[in-house]
Scaffold this motif. Sequence first.
Motif, mmCIF file in Angstrom:
data_model
loop_
_atom_site.group_PDB
_atom_site.id
_atom_site.type_symbol
_atom_site.label_atom_id
_atom_site.label_comp_id
_atom_site.label_asym_id
_atom_site.label_seq_id
_atom_site.Cartn_x
_atom_site.Cartn_y
_atom_site.Cartn_z
ATOM 1 N N SER A 25 -106.704 24.089 -34.894
ATOM 2 C CA SER A 25 -108.151 24.294 -34.775
ATOM 3 C C SER A 25 -108.828 23.163 -33.998
ATOM 4 C CB SER A 25 -108.797 24.460 -36.149
ATOM 5 O OG SER A 25 -108.867 23.218 -36.830
ATOM 6 N N LEU A 26 -108.202 21.998 -33.962
ATOM 7 C CA LEU A 26 -108.736 20.865 -33.187
ATOM 8 C C LEU A 26 -108.248 20.880 -31.744
ATOM 9 C CD1 LEU A 26 -108.380 17.956 -35.777
ATOM 10 C CD2 LEU A 26 -110.442 19.241 -35.168
ATOM 11 N N GLY A 27 -107.378 21.814 -31.420
ATOM 12 C CA GLY A 27 -106.868 21.910 -30.054
ATOM 13 C C GLY A 27 -105.909 20.799 -29.681
ATOM 14 N N LEU A 28 -105.271 20.203 -30.671
ATOM 15 C CA LEU A 28 -104.338 19.116 -30.382
ATOM 16 C C LEU A 28 -103.067 19.677 -29.753
ATOM 17 C CD1 LEU A 28 -104.695 17.051 -33.672
ATOM 18 C CD2 LEU A 28 -105.837 16.657 -31.477
ATOM 19 N N PRO A 29 -102.534 19.018 -28.718
ATOM 20 C CA PRO A 29 -101.313 19.505 -28.064
ATOM 21 C C PRO A 29 -100.070 19.095 -28.850
ATOM 22 C CG PRO A 29 -102.134 17.570 -26.918
ATOM 23 C CD PRO A 29 -103.122 17.871 -28.009
ATOM 24 N N LEU A 30 -99.819 19.851 -29.905
ATOM 25 C CA LEU A 30 -98.725 19.530 -30.820
ATOM 26 C C LEU A 30 -97.798 20.730 -30.979
ATOM 27 C CD1 LEU A 30 -100.855 17.886 -33.661
ATOM 28 C CD2 LEU A 30 -99.656 16.712 -31.805
#
Length: 148
Positions: A25-30
């Motif tokens: 939801s935070l758009g982290l590239p994980l």
Amino acid sequence: MELTIYLAGQIHDNWRKDFKEKATSLGLPLQFVGPMENHERSDQIGEDILGEQPNQILKDEAASKFNNLRTHVLLNKSDIVIALFGEKYKQWNSAMDAATAVALNKPLILIRPESLHHPLKELSEKSQVTVETMDQAIQALAYIFAEK
């Protein structure tokens, strides 16, 4: 840049799903990897591959070999290991994975309630970060990508 995160910890509830959803939801590239979350498959994999074992001890040992192979490969390929320790379940696998991360010099984030401070104090001192909640661990990951 995308990071691969190994989510170590018990497989008896949906904490990984919750963690992944919050990070996404935070758009982290994980990208996330971890142990086999299907408990029955994890327990049965030795016999699925090697055939029926003569007793429960040998069945467990056979399954452990394949689960350890999976853990070894995925943990080695990970950029960061997050180990969750909670109140409800025994945490043998979390402790083993966290200690392996330390031995491999992998960055380690421990998530544990304050009540487990004492039993995890040495492991906590070897980790890069110790937090009490999943949200704090996600904030730690987000900080890696922060520009300001």
